[in-house]
Design an enzyme around this catalytic site. Sequence first.
Site, PDB file in Angstrom:
ATOM      1  N   GLU A 169      43.338  40.268  52.690  1.00 35.75           N
ATOM      2  CA  GLU A 169      42.430  41.252  52.075  1.00 35.75           C
ATOM      3  C   GLU A 169      40.980  40.775  52.016  1.00 35.75           C
ATOM      4  O   GLU A 169      40.404  40.615  50.931  1.00 35.75           O
ATOM      5  CB  GLU A 169      42.913  41.609  50.663  1.00 35.75           C
ATOM      6  CG  GLU A 169      44.328  42.152  50.627  1.00 35.75           C
ATOM      7  CD  GLU A 169      44.761  42.614  49.238  1.00 35.75           C
ATOM      8  OE1 GLU A 169      43.984  42.439  48.273  1.00 35.75           O
ATOM      9  OE2 GLU A 169      45.861  43.159  49.114  1.00 35.75           O
ATOM     10  N   GLU A 351      52.316  43.665  51.791  1.00 37.01           N
ATOM     11  CA  GLU A 351      52.376  43.810  50.335  1.00 37.01           C
ATOM     12  C   GLU A 351      52.544  45.274  49.988  1.00 37.01           C
ATOM     13  O   GLU A 351      51.848  46.136  50.547  1.00 37.01           O
ATOM     14  CB  GLU A 351      51.077  43.348  49.650  1.00 37.01           C
ATOM     15  CG  GLU A 351      50.903  41.868  49.556  1.00 37.01           C
ATOM     16  CD  GLU A 351      49.622  41.489  48.815  1.00 37.01           C
ATOM     17  OE1 GLU A 351      49.132  42.268  47.962  1.00 37.01           O
ATOM     18  OE2 GLU A 351      49.099  40.404  49.112  1.00 37.01           O
TER      19      GLU A 351
HETATM   20  O1  IFM Z   1      47.931  40.463  43.197  1.00 32.82           O
HETATM   21  C1  IFM Z   1      47.271  41.087  44.249  1.00 32.82           C
HETATM   22  C2  IFM Z   1      47.317  40.230  45.495  1.00 32.82           C
HETATM   23  O2  IFM Z   1      46.769  38.969  45.268  1.00 32.82           O
HETATM   24  C3  IFM Z   1      46.551  40.882  46.610  1.00 32.82           C
HETATM   25  N1  IFM Z   1      46.959  42.245  46.807  1.00 32.82           N
HETATM   26  C4  IFM Z   1      47.074  43.101  45.647  1.00 32.82           C
HETATM   27  C5  IFM Z   1      47.902  42.427  44.581  1.00 32.82           C
HETATM   28  C6  IFM Z   1      47.996  43.335  43.344  1.00 32.82           C
HETATM   29  O3  IFM Z   1      46.738  43.582  42.819  1.00 32.82           O
END
Ligand code: IFM
Length: 454
Positions: A169, A351
Amino acid sequence: MSTARIDSFPEDFIWGAATASYQIEGAVHEDGRGESVWDRFSATPGKVRGGDTGAVACDFYHRYPEDVLLMKELGLDAFRFSIAWPRVLPQGRGTVNEKGLDFYDRLVDALLAQGIEPFATLFHWDTPQALEDEGGWRVRSTAEAFAEYAEIVAARLGDRVKFWMTHNEPWVHAWIGHSWGQHAPGLTSEADAVAAAHHLLLSHGWGVDAIRRAAPEAQVGIVLNLHHAYPHSDSPEDEAAAWQVDGEGNRWFLDPIFRGSYPADLLERNALVAPHVQDGDLQAMAAPIDFLGVNNYFRFIVSAGPDGPRMEHNPEAPYTEMGWEVYPDGLYELLVRVSDDYAPRAIYVTENGAAFGDVRVHDGAVHDPERTSYLETYIGAVGRAIADGAPVKGYFVWSFLDNFEWGHGYSKRFGIVYVDYPTLERVPKDSFYWYRDHIAGRRDAPKPAPVVTG
Ligand code: IFM
């Protein structure tokens, strides 16, 4: 006539769960680890809710053997984790801390011993503070240091780790950390965010080359947080506002990686400060990758406000504890659109998950029906995207464990395993058992029937 698709998930689809170093490891002063920007930021009063830090977190650094056994019980095919750069290179470059590398060596071996594929991310926001002190991601030399770090780690683990992700990200690290000031390093300048994003992208390209040099068989990718942006109405103004949000959040990263250019519409309109691009940068960023990692949680509904795009609330939808709309179709649309527009060789949903106000009840269990329903519907959306041609090869729940949720500290629980922070006891939630049964069911599922048309 056309028959319904019985099962779109391929047999070798990877079912996983994800985490990140600073959010779970703890042990920040152990075995020669250097300071990270998140150690510094979270120790600064007022930056993180309740003064929480990652100093202990889930103590995964010591408890990983029992956690790996829990992953085995869950039936995971793969575990996504990140490597803490300051554990490996306490000063960001130069002298290698062998003890730091040893930890990831042990973790990888423990995973493989249980038949779990390691998916390693090299950077999930814990920049060595020593590099931050020299300008961090605002300066080019951090991208050079990253390539050095990538090669060191891949040389050590590349005989066993097949799947590598350079960054997690970059939008979040660049913008929330450098323009909004809500994440480490806590800066508040759009120009710094644009420079950080540029150097993150550049280091990604150099990192891809470095990993391939050290581990020629590696599958290499990057993880982007992408959100489908829907216009609030079909007015041209709302549509333009949604396209701008898509540009700043999605295309600003997708275009350089897959097309070797920044989005022309944003540059022409000076929507953002222009990045300082040197000869060869765009070519380096577009180094061919084996897969794209997609992190997705929600969608945007965008209208044209007086000062630019405005995010709208959907009064009819459920929202999670993060204030994020539950909208599985958004993931479906995103996967199909990214496949159509950028043709990645493969996609992993690296994710997806939800925070809810979990409590441990009198029987000691954690009943989290909203999370189970969230996972079920989002996984269904992935299945529909595959059926419609998106090359999705795996899905990772965020997160395996409850953990340090950045500026929110420990107040937001994303895990399918509850962590009782005072004792660090792990308690699988109902969603853990649902996911376990889901994975087992996929393995036993009949082979996909061919789609019959005509
Ligand atoms: O916890 C975060 C993660 O570190 C990166 N993506 C989103 C998740 C939830 O906010």
